[in-house]
Design an enzyme around this catalytic site. Structure first.
Site, PDB file in Angstrom:
ATOM      1  N   LYS A 106     -11.930   3.902   1.434  1.00 48.37           N
ATOM      2  CA  LYS A 106     -10.790   3.155   0.896  1.00 48.37           C
ATOM      3  C   LYS A 106     -11.349   1.983   0.077  1.00 48.37           C
ATOM      4  CE  LYS A 106      -6.411   1.245   2.553  1.00 48.37           C
ATOM      5  NZ  LYS A 106      -5.583   1.015   3.743  1.00 48.37           N
ATOM      6  N   GLU A 115      -7.772   6.547   9.716  1.00 48.90           N
ATOM      7  CA  GLU A 115      -8.243   7.383  10.811  1.00 48.90           C
ATOM      8  C   GLU A 115      -7.348   8.618  10.963  1.00 48.90           C
ATOM      9  OE1 GLU A 115      -9.510   3.161  11.895  1.00 48.90           O
ATOM     10  OE2 GLU A 115      -7.846   4.120  10.854  1.00 48.90           O
ATOM     11  N   GLU A 135       0.841  -1.204   0.000  1.00 46.08           N
ATOM     12  CA  GLU A 135       0.000   0.000   0.000  1.00 46.08           C
ATOM     13  C   GLU A 135       0.876   1.253   0.000  1.00 46.08           C
ATOM     14  OE1 GLU A 135      -3.998  -0.615   2.351  1.00 46.08           O
ATOM     15  OE2 GLU A 135      -2.314  -1.412   3.526  1.00 46.08           O
ATOM     16  N   TYR A 172     -14.494  26.550  -1.806  1.00 43.77           N
ATOM     17  CA  TYR A 172     -14.349  25.096  -1.846  1.00 43.77           C
ATOM     18  C   TYR A 172     -13.234  24.645  -2.767  1.00 43.77           C
ATOM     19  CZ  TYR A 172     -17.878  25.716  -5.567  1.00 43.77           C
ATOM     20  OH  TYR A 172     -18.587  26.132  -6.657  1.00 43.77           O
TER      21      TYR A 172
END
Length: 123
Positions: A99, A73, A21, A53
């Protein structure tokens, strides 16, 4: 409280605990809700009176790509923190970090974390 939504923002980054990853990276998808008072820009039609934005999108992309985290997290928390630092008009921020390519041996849409942070959390 009024809200600005950024939905389905895709970012390619290198978060995860597995070596592949961090080496190969993967796509992440973010839904971000910015809670702020939009009465003034609703009257003035002036970009300076609202949360830009496009600028927030840049903050999100920078945070997601500038450093590799083991946990989504942590990545979500950093996104929220940096948004609150970037624009004082944002009072609360919700971050749903998805994810979809998580290394799970199963058929699934995505794994995700959802966090809520408030300006007062950082005072």
């Amino acid at each position: 409280m009024d809200k600005i939504h950024i939905v389905g923002l895709e970012v390619f980054a290198y978060h995860g605990v597995n070596p592949e990853e961090k080496r190969d990276g993967q796509h992440f998808v973010l839904d971000v809700v910015l809670e702020c008072d939009l009465k003034k820009p609703g009257r003035t039609d002036d970009l300076n009176d609202t949360v830009n934005y496009a600028a927030i999108r840049k903050v999100i992309s920078r945070v997601m790509t500038e450093q590799s985290y083991d946990l989504i997290e942590r990545a979500a928390a950093r996104v929220a923190e940096e948004i609150l630092k970037a624009d004082e008009k944002v009072e609360r921020v919700h971050v749903l970090l998805k994810k979809p390519e998580a290394p799970i041996n199963a058929k699934f849409d995505y794994v995700a974390v959802e966090i809520l942070r408030e300006r007062k959390d950082f005072i």
